[in-house]
Design a protein around this motif. Structure first.
Motif, PDB file in Angstrom:
ATOM      1  N   ILE A 158      21.900 -11.136  62.815  1.00  0.00           N
ATOM      2  CA  ILE A 158      21.749 -11.193  64.263  1.00  0.00           C
ATOM      3  C   ILE A 158      21.245 -12.591  64.626  1.00  0.00           C
ATOM      4  O   ILE A 158      20.138 -12.988  64.263  1.00  0.00           O
ATOM      5  N   HIS A 159      22.109 -13.332  65.267  1.00  0.00           N
ATOM      6  CA  HIS A 159      21.847 -14.752  65.496  1.00  0.00           C
ATOM      7  C   HIS A 159      20.641 -15.027  66.382  1.00  0.00           C
ATOM      8  O   HIS A 159      19.982 -16.047  66.248  1.00  0.00           O
ATOM      9  N   GLU A 160      20.361 -14.089  67.271  1.00  0.00           N
ATOM     10  CA  GLU A 160      19.254 -14.299  68.207  1.00  0.00           C
ATOM     11  C   GLU A 160      17.912 -13.891  67.612  1.00  0.00           C
ATOM     12  O   GLU A 160      16.899 -13.918  68.303  1.00  0.00           O
ATOM     13  N   MET A 161      17.926 -13.475  66.347  1.00  0.00           N
ATOM     14  CA  MET A 161      16.662 -13.084  65.719  1.00  0.00           C
ATOM     15  C   MET A 161      16.281 -14.087  64.647  1.00  0.00           C
ATOM     16  O   MET A 161      17.106 -14.846  64.160  1.00  0.00           O
ATOM     17  N   ASN A 162      15.013 -14.047  64.249  1.00  0.00           N
ATOM     18  CA  ASN A 162      14.570 -15.007  63.244  1.00  0.00           C
ATOM     19  C   ASN A 162      14.836 -14.495  61.828  1.00  0.00           C
ATOM     20  O   ASN A 162      15.364 -13.406  61.618  1.00  0.00           O
ATOM     21  N   LEU A 163      14.423 -15.312  60.872  1.00  0.00           N
ATOM     22  CA  LEU A 163      14.684 -14.995  59.468  1.00  0.00           C
ATOM     23  C   LEU A 163      13.969 -13.729  59.011  1.00  0.00           C
ATOM     24  O   LEU A 163      14.487 -12.961  58.209  1.00  0.00           O
ATOM     25  N   ILE A 164      12.784 -13.496  59.547  1.00  0.00           N
ATOM     26  CA  ILE A 164      12.005 -12.329  59.123  1.00  0.00           C
ATOM     27  C   ILE A 164      12.724 -11.052  59.540  1.00  0.00           C
ATOM     28  O   ILE A 164      12.972 -10.158  58.727  1.00  0.00           O
ATOM     29  N   GLU A 165      13.093 -11.000  60.818  1.00  0.00           N
ATOM     30  CA  GLU A 165      13.755  -9.795  61.319  1.00  0.00           C
ATOM     31  C   GLU A 165      15.071  -9.557  60.583  1.00  0.00           C
ATOM     32  O   GLU A 165      15.404  -8.431  60.212  1.00  0.00           O
ATOM     33  N   ASN A 166      15.804 -10.646  60.329  1.00  0.00           N
ATOM     34  CA  ASN A 166      17.071 -10.500  59.626  1.00  0.00           C
ATOM     35  C   ASN A 166      16.884 -10.104  58.165  1.00  0.00           C
ATOM     36  O   ASN A 166      17.737  -9.442  57.585  1.00  0.00           O
ATOM     37  N   SER A 167      15.771 -10.504  57.581  1.00  0.00           N
ATOM     38  CA  SER A 167      15.532 -10.205  56.165  1.00  0.00           C
ATOM     39  C   SER A 167      15.360  -8.716  55.895  1.00  0.00           C
ATOM     40  O   SER A 167      15.576  -8.261  54.781  1.00  0.00           O
ATOM     41  N   VAL A 168      14.919  -7.978  56.901  1.00  0.00           N
ATOM     42  CA  VAL A 168      14.644  -6.559  56.682  1.00  0.00           C
ATOM     43  C   VAL A 168      15.590  -5.650  57.471  1.00  0.00           C
ATOM     44  O   VAL A 168      15.433  -4.433  57.473  1.00  0.00           O
ATOM     45  N   LEU A 169      16.596  -6.280  58.066  1.00  0.00           N
ATOM     46  CA  LEU A 169      17.500  -5.559  58.951  1.00  0.00           C
ATOM     47  C   LEU A 169      18.129  -4.323  58.302  1.00  0.00           C
ATOM     48  O   LEU A 169      18.281  -3.290  58.922  1.00  0.00           O
ATOM     49  N   THR A 170      18.495  -4.430  57.030  1.00  0.00           N
ATOM     50  CA  THR A 170      19.184  -3.310  56.388  1.00  0.00           C
ATOM     51  C   THR A 170      18.240  -2.479  55.531  1.00  0.00           C
ATOM     52  O   THR A 170      18.674  -1.666  54.721  1.00  0.00           O
ATOM     53  N   SER A 171      16.925  -2.709  55.682  1.00  0.00           N
ATOM     54  CA  SER A 171      15.985  -1.890  54.918  1.00  0.00           C
ATOM     55  C   SER A 171      14.721  -1.618  55.714  1.00  0.00           C
ATOM     56  O   SER A 171      13.658  -1.420  55.148  1.00  0.00           O
ATOM     57  N   THR A 172      14.856  -1.596  57.040  1.00  0.00           N
ATOM     58  CA  THR A 172      13.671  -1.397  57.890  1.00  0.00           C
ATOM     59  C   THR A 172      12.891  -0.150  57.491  1.00  0.00           C
ATOM     60  O   THR A 172      11.668  -0.148  57.543  1.00  0.00           O
ATOM     61  N   TYR A 173      13.646   0.905  57.046  1.00  0.00           N
ATOM     62  CA  TYR A 173      12.965   2.161  56.701  1.00  0.00           C
ATOM     63  C   TYR A 173      11.874   1.962  55.649  1.00  0.00           C
ATOM     64  O   TYR A 173      10.883   2.675  55.632  1.00  0.00           O
ATOM     65  N   SER A 174      12.033   0.960  54.784  1.00  0.00           N
ATOM     66  CA  SER A 174      11.012   0.805  53.738  1.00  0.00           C
ATOM     67  C   SER A 174       9.854  -0.084  54.201  1.00  0.00           C
ATOM     68  O   SER A 174       8.950  -0.383  53.447  1.00  0.00           O
ATOM     69  N   TYR A 175       9.903  -0.511  55.457  1.00  0.00           N
ATOM     70  CA  TYR A 175       8.800  -1.321  55.979  1.00  0.00           C
ATOM     71  C   TYR A 175       7.969  -0.577  57.021  1.00  0.00           C
ATOM     72  O   TYR A 175       7.091  -1.143  57.634  1.00  0.00           O
ATOM     73  N   ILE A 176       8.319   0.684  57.237  1.00  0.00           N
ATOM     74  CA  ILE A 176       7.560   1.447  58.232  1.00  0.00           C
ATOM     75  C   ILE A 176       6.215   1.851  57.622  1.00  0.00           C
ATOM     76  O   ILE A 176       6.170   2.476  56.561  1.00  0.00           O
ATOM     77  N   GLY A 177       5.164   1.471  58.296  1.00  0.00           N
ATOM     78  CA  GLY A 177       3.825   1.763  57.781  1.00  0.00           C
ATOM     79  C   GLY A 177       3.368   3.176  58.127  1.00  0.00           C
ATOM     80  O   GLY A 177       4.129   3.985  58.659  1.00  0.00           O
TER      81      GLY A 177
END
Ligand SMILES: Nc1ncnc2c1ncn2[C@@H]1O[C@H](COP(=O)(O)OP(=O)(O)OP(=O)(O)O)[C@@H](O)[C@H]1O
Ligand SMILES: [Mg+2]
Length: 500
Positions: free
Chosen positions: A346-365
């Motif tokens: 996603i071009h309008e997002m930064n590297l951090i957001e893009n780094s977890v885009l396809t694995s957000t489920y494993s970053y939910i606290g």
């Protein structure tokens, strides 16, 4: 005669990135001039400045000895400059002729359609570019669309043609045809500037090469006087290994992915996969070769869950996942690198957001929020391991160079330690050193037991990395076997639909 002279070009982007530190560049009439450099070296930036798309912070440009200042590309086009990108700027639903008419009418409103047609035919005759004027653009293969772009430049009287990584979307045969046309244009006195990462192409077709490194010009050399290894060294200032040793063969383990009789229709309802079967085992790389558009994309999308098959099954670790949504598949260990980074980032997002885009489920606290601290760690890890520049995780993806975007896209999926990796064109637009790096990473993943489906139009890549190869043609597997059983020639024939 010098057609282009750029002096002391500096470019500082609004976010403070210095892309060019005072670069000189010149090109002559009747030459093909290569522009080479690692990802982020400033090649595209330099050429966009020449094309009037962005303005230099400092420096001057002369075209045919006269100082120019552009407000926009239209001014550059009037000076006879044309730039052709990987992503074409044609209207896909219009015919070739209407596209040409549109291109001319914007600079000459009084021109008629039949005048355009006459000029187009004359140019086709002179240059040998094979183009059907009455066909709708979107129905033409990428190579022909690219020829239309070139014709569009010529019909606007371009004398200077800039091509930014033109071969990455082409098949080997199309590359050959493109090079023939470029040679013919050069003989007619055109100046052609070719950005590419493929050293072999540089050797095959350019007369001189200019190498950039981190926004600084390293030098301009005659192509005939340098070797590929010397060019690589100029680019990175160290020796680059150009051949990749395959690790000692490991015994593939049990089957991780199986595709059974898979049938898929595209958006128009046409069958694009017609009964595909395949099997990938742990620690095995299956290379999928084929001319773009023979079902490879749909196969990858079906495995990732982005496209529903109407018949057949997809089995992951003996579990039927045919009906699962993409996120559930990711959780089960499928990773997917799409062929186009436009779809994967996603071009309008930064590297951090893009780094977890396809694995957000494993970053939910614990409280249902994303744990951004860990996300930043992941981003930094990818940046470090894949040498992404600039190394600032808060950089917006749209501000990264093409190759750095590609490294992010691949890195994101590889750090997840998947069970199965489906990867399309992993090294597209990536410089020599990073290409070797990504290929090494794929082999490393394989030795760790990941099953990999490698879809690539780069035959060297397929042969270098795969244990087994399948060739796809018109939605079917037309050939398959162990890599040693294939020669380049045999692969080429199969890709053209000729099975021996
Ligand atoms: N619009 C932009 N805003 C901010 N920085 C940018 C922008 N476009 C490019 N850059 C930065 O400028 C530098 C040069 O980028 P450029 O796209 O010219 O490189 P390149 O040599 O074409 O690389 P590649 O081989 O990856 O295409 C990079 O550090 C890049 O991140
Ligand atoms: Mg570029």
């Amino acid at each position: 005669m010098k057609t282009i002279e750029m002096h002391g070009i500096r470019k500082i982007y609004p976010d403070g990135v210095i892309a060019l530190h005072g670069v000189d560049f010149e090109a002559e009439e009747g030459e093909i001039h290569g522009l080479l450099g690692e990802n982020g070296a400033g090649k595209t930036t330099l050429m966009r400045i020449l094309y009037g798309e962005i303005r230099p912070t400092e420096g001057e440009i002369k075209v045919l000895g006269r100082r120019v200042r552009y407000r926009n590309p239209r001014d550059a086009i009037k000076q006879g400059i044309a730039m052709i990108y990987q992503h074409f700027s044609l209207v896909p639903t219009m015919t070739v002729l209407d596209n040409l008419y549109l291109a001319l009418a914007t600079i000459n409103p009084r021109i008629t359609r039949s005048e355009v047609e006459a000029r187009a035919k004359k140019l086709i005759g002179e240059t040998g570019l094979k183009i059907p004027l009455d066909k709708v653009v979107e129905e033409l293969p990428a190579g022909v669309q690219q020829r239309v772009e070139i014709l569009k430049a010529l019909i606007r009287d371009a004398r200077i043609l800039i091509l930014d990584e033109p071969t990455s979307v082409l098949t080997p045969l199309e590359v050959e045809e493109l090079f023939q046309s470029l040679k013919r244009l050069k003989e007619k006195g055109m100046t052609i500037i070719l950005i590419t990462h493929k050293l072999r192409e540089v050797k095959a077709i350019t007369d001189r090469v200019t190498v950039l490194r981190r926004g600084v010009k390293v030098g301009t050399v005659r192509t005939s006087e340098v070797t590929e290894a010397q060019l690589a060294r100029m680019m990175v200032a160290r020796d680059v290994e150009l051949v990749l040793e395959k690790p000692p063969g490991i015994q593939p383990g049990r089957e991780v992915l199986r595709i059974e009789d898979l049938w898929v229709r595209n958006n128009e309802g046409v069958n694009v996969l017609k009964g595909v079967n395949l099997s990938v085992r742990e620690g095995e790389i299956i290379g999928v070769a084929g001319v773009q558009g023979n079902g490879q994309t749909e196969l990858a999308e079906a495995i990732a869950g982005l496209r529903r098959p109407y018949r057949g099954r997809i089995i992951l670790d003996s579990r039927d996942i045919t009906m699962l949504d993409p996120m559930s598949r990711y959780k089960l260990g499928i990773s997917y690198v799409p062929e186009s980074r436009r779809n994967g980032l996603i071009h309008e997002m930064n590297l951090i957001e893009n780094s977890v885009l396809t694995s957000t489920y494993s970053y939910i606290g614990r409280y249902g929020f994303i744990d951004w601290g860990r996300a930043v760690e992941t981003a930094l890890k990818i940046i470090r391991e894949y040498d992404i520049n600039p190394p600032n995780p808060y950089t917006m993806v749209k501000h990264l160079s093409g190759g750095n975007q590609q490294k992010l896209l691949v890195g994101r999926e590889l750090v997840k330690k998947p069970r199965v990796l489906v990867v399309s064109e992993p090294t597209q637009g990536v410089d020599v050193a990073s290409t070797e790096f990504i290929r090494r990473k794929l082999l490393e993943l394989k030795t760790r037991g990941v099953g990999i489906l490698l879809i690539s139009t780069d035959l060297d890549e397929v042969i270098q990395l795969s244990d087994r190869i399948i060739v796809m043609y018109e939605g079917r597997v037309i050939g398959e076997g162990r890599t040693e059983e294939f020669t380049l020639e045999k692969l080429g024939l199969l890709m053209g639909g000729v099975s021996a």
